[in-house]
Motif scaffolding. Structure first.
Motif, PDB file in Angstrom:
ATOM      1  N   LYS A  98       1.038  -1.115   0.323  1.00 38.72           N
ATOM      2  CA  LYS A  98      -0.222  -0.041   0.284  1.00 38.72           C
ATOM      3  C   LYS A  98       0.457   1.561   0.298  1.00 38.72           C
ATOM      4  CE  LYS A  98      -4.213  -1.970   2.550  1.00 38.72           C
ATOM      5  NZ  LYS A  98      -4.850  -1.705   0.667  1.00 38.72           N
ATOM      6  N   SER A  99       2.432   1.185   0.531  1.00 36.38           N
ATOM      7  CA  SER A  99       3.228   2.324   0.148  1.00 36.38           C
ATOM      8  C   SER A  99       3.837   2.463  -0.740  1.00 36.38           C
ATOM      9  CB  SER A  99       3.759   2.250   1.427  1.00 36.38           C
ATOM     10  OG  SER A  99       5.346   1.251   1.405  1.00 36.38           O
ATOM     11  N   LEU A 100       3.455   1.323  -1.240  1.00 35.47           N
ATOM     12  CA  LEU A 100       4.351   1.161  -3.050  1.00 35.47           C
ATOM     13  C   LEU A 100       4.421   2.712  -3.631  1.00 35.47           C
ATOM     14  CD1 LEU A 100       4.919  -2.620  -3.808  1.00 35.47           C
ATOM     15  CD2 LEU A 100       6.436  -0.908  -2.831  1.00 35.47           C
ATOM     16  N   THR A 118      -2.585   1.408  -9.037  1.00 33.79           N
ATOM     17  CA  THR A 118      -3.877   0.455  -9.474  1.00 33.79           C
ATOM     18  C   THR A 118      -3.809  -0.483  -8.179  1.00 33.79           C
ATOM     19  OG1 THR A 118      -4.579   1.727 -10.957  1.00 33.79           O
ATOM     20  CG2 THR A 118      -4.949  -0.255 -10.193  1.00 33.79           C
ATOM     21  N   LEU A 119      -2.175  -0.930  -8.262  1.00 33.68           N
ATOM     22  CA  LEU A 119      -1.279  -2.353  -7.660  1.00 33.68           C
ATOM     23  C   LEU A 119      -1.713  -2.380  -5.884  1.00 33.68           C
ATOM     24  CD1 LEU A 119       0.358  -3.832  -9.963  1.00 33.68           C
ATOM     25  CD2 LEU A 119      -2.000  -4.763  -9.194  1.00 33.68           C
ATOM     26  N   SER A 120      -1.062  -0.195  -5.950  1.00 29.63           N
ATOM     27  CA  SER A 120      -0.642  -0.255  -4.345  1.00 29.63           C
ATOM     28  C   SER A 120      -2.325  -0.159  -4.063  1.00 29.63           C
ATOM     29  CB  SER A 120      -0.655   0.965  -4.492  1.00 29.63           C
ATOM     30  OG  SER A 120      -0.180   1.269  -3.063  1.00 29.63           O
ATOM     31  N   ARG A 121      -3.120   0.917  -5.020  1.00 23.44           N
ATOM     32  CA  ARG A 121      -4.518   0.719  -3.565  1.00 23.44           C
ATOM     33  C   ARG A 121      -5.796  -0.394  -4.067  1.00 23.44           C
ATOM     34  NH1 ARG A 121      -4.936   6.842  -6.676  1.00 23.44           N
ATOM     35  NH2 ARG A 121      -2.906   7.669  -5.414  1.00 23.44           N
ATOM     36  N   ILE A 132      -2.860  -8.221 -14.011  1.00 29.24           N
ATOM     37  CA  ILE A 132      -2.234  -8.834 -12.814  1.00 29.24           C
ATOM     38  C   ILE A 132      -2.964  -9.042 -10.969  1.00 29.24           C
ATOM     39  CG2 ILE A 132      -0.143  -7.762 -10.826  1.00 29.24           C
ATOM     40  CD1 ILE A 132       0.229  -5.614 -14.043  1.00 29.24           C
ATOM     41  N   GLU A 133      -2.613  -9.779 -10.251  1.00 24.38           N
ATOM     42  CA  GLU A 133      -3.765  -9.921  -8.861  1.00 24.38           C
ATOM     43  C   GLU A 133      -2.692 -10.132  -7.890  1.00 24.38           C
ATOM     44  OE1 GLU A 133      -6.279 -12.549  -8.473  1.00 24.38           O
ATOM     45  OE2 GLU A 133      -4.873 -14.211  -6.850  1.00 24.38           O
ATOM     46  N   VAL A 134      -2.053  -8.853  -6.825  1.00 19.58           N
ATOM     47  CA  VAL A 134      -1.485  -9.008  -5.915  1.00 19.58           C
ATOM     48  C   VAL A 134      -2.377  -9.647  -4.577  1.00 19.58           C
ATOM     49  CG1 VAL A 134      -0.164  -7.640  -4.304  1.00 19.58           C
ATOM     50  CG2 VAL A 134      -0.102  -7.109  -6.672  1.00 19.58           C
ATOM     51  N   PHE A 135      -1.899 -10.812  -4.091  1.00 23.22           N
ATOM     52  CA  PHE A 135      -1.960 -11.028  -2.956  1.00 23.22           C
ATOM     53  C   PHE A 135      -1.710 -11.284  -1.954  1.00 23.22           C
ATOM     54  CE2 PHE A 135      -2.690 -15.370  -0.085  1.00 23.22           C
ATOM     55  CZ  PHE A 135      -3.979 -15.367   0.195  1.00 23.22           C
ATOM     56  N   LEU A 136      -3.101 -10.743  -1.139  1.00 21.43           N
ATOM     57  CA  LEU A 136      -2.008  -9.717   0.386  1.00 21.43           C
ATOM     58  C   LEU A 136      -2.504 -11.084   1.450  1.00 21.43           C
ATOM     59  CD1 LEU A 136      -3.412  -6.330   0.308  1.00 21.43           C
ATOM     60  CD2 LEU A 136      -0.975  -7.533  -0.257  1.00 21.43           C
ATOM     61  N   GLY A 137      -1.236 -12.060   1.722  1.00 16.80           N
ATOM     62  CA  GLY A 137      -1.159 -12.707   2.186  1.00 16.80           C
ATOM     63  C   GLY A 137      -0.617 -14.029   2.676  1.00 16.80           C
ATOM     64  N   ASP A 138      -0.819 -15.574   2.686  1.00 14.38           N
ATOM     65  CA  ASP A 138       0.430 -16.688   3.118  1.00 14.38           C
ATOM     66  C   ASP A 138       0.256 -17.206   1.420  1.00 14.38           C
ATOM     67  OD1 ASP A 138       1.832 -18.254   3.635  1.00 14.38           O
ATOM     68  OD2 ASP A 138       0.786 -19.503   4.579  1.00 14.38           O
ATOM     69  N   ALA A 139       1.452 -16.515   1.156  1.00 14.52           N
ATOM     70  CA  ALA A 139       2.323 -17.325  -0.125  1.00 14.52           C
ATOM     71  C   ALA A 139       2.090 -18.757  -0.196  1.00 14.52           C
ATOM     72  CB  ALA A 139       3.357 -17.176  -0.541  1.00 14.52           C
TER      73      ALA A 139
END
Length: 247
Positions: A98-100, A118-121, A132-139
């Motif tokens: 979120k800070s990127l 867009t990815l940051s927010r 593109i999907e950034v999954f916030l969690g356990d890989a």
């Protein structure tokens, strides 16, 4: 503001900034090889020298500062402008992502500013050529949802010494299940334990070597002709007590 509580920005040798993680006590990239240069020569370029499909599914472990994903967009826009890219990237550090939008990226990424924001927010960015999907969690949990999905895997987690759970034999077994038979995995790690964990899962191992960067590793479920093959049976015979990391 960029997440300076747990990270500090560091200028790397190629003029691009990386960051130092106070939690893992490691930089996200080799400061010697350079953040952008490392992403290109250790991951993106070798992967796309092998994978030629018009539509490519990529697993980017882990998103971190986003360099591998952004370098992929850069490389493909320059060389394969019509290629369709589907990138899936888990990342545990929500605050970092979120800070990127405030990170100092190299000017080569200026054209992807809207993607970064867009990815940051929102964590998802799509247009006619990219998804593109950034999954916030356990890989570890994330990759279990995929089977025979990925053409390319960027194995770019923090090092085995600081983040061992993303380098074990069992972890690479799940990675293997998520990959297509003709796919490729790239990683900066040349550690024998890493290569052994991959080898025990049926991967062929190769050296990614070139001017201006330290050796890296390429792994594949089929034999490749583009790289120098690692003779794992010989190395195992010389290191009889060596073991891969295990869960």
């Amino acid at each position: 503001m960029f997440d300076s509580k747990l990270h500090t920005m560091t200028l790397s040798e190629d003029g691009s900034y990386t960051a130092y993680s106070k939690e893992y006590e490691e930089h996200y990239h080799s400061t010697r090889d350079g953040a952008l240069h490392e992403s290109l020569v250790k991951h993106v370029i070798p992967a796309f020298n092998v994978i030629k499909e018009d539509e490519v599914n990529i697993l980017d472990i882990c998103y971190g500062l986003g360099f591998n994903t952004l370098a992929t967009l850069l490389h493909c826009k320059r060389n394969f402008p019509n290629k369709k890219l589907n990138i899936y990237s888990p990342e545990l550090d929500t605050l970092l992502v979120k800070s990127l939008e405030n990170f100092t990226y190299p000017p080569e990424f200026d054209e992807f500013r809207d993607v970064i924001l867009t990815l940051s927010r929102e964590g998802v960015c799509k247009d006619k050529n990219i998804s593109i999907e950034v999954f916030l969690g356990d890989a570890r949990e994330y990759i279990k949802k995929f089977e025979n999905k990925f053409d390319i895997v960027y194995q770019d987690a923090f090092s085995p010494s600081t983040n061992p759970m993303l380098w074990t034999q069992e972890y690479f077994a799940d990675i293997k299940k998520s990959m297509k038979q003709n796919s490729i995995l790239t990683t900066y790690s040349i550690a024998f334990a890493t290569r052994l964990a991959l080898y025990k899962n049926g991967f062929f191992l190769y050296i990614n070597r070139g001017d201006g960067f330290r050796d890296a590793t390429v792994a594949s479920l089929h034999e490749l002709s583009e790289f120098y093959k690692v003779d794992m049976e010989h190395k195992i015979s010389c290191n009889k007590d060596a073991q891969p990391l295990r869960d």
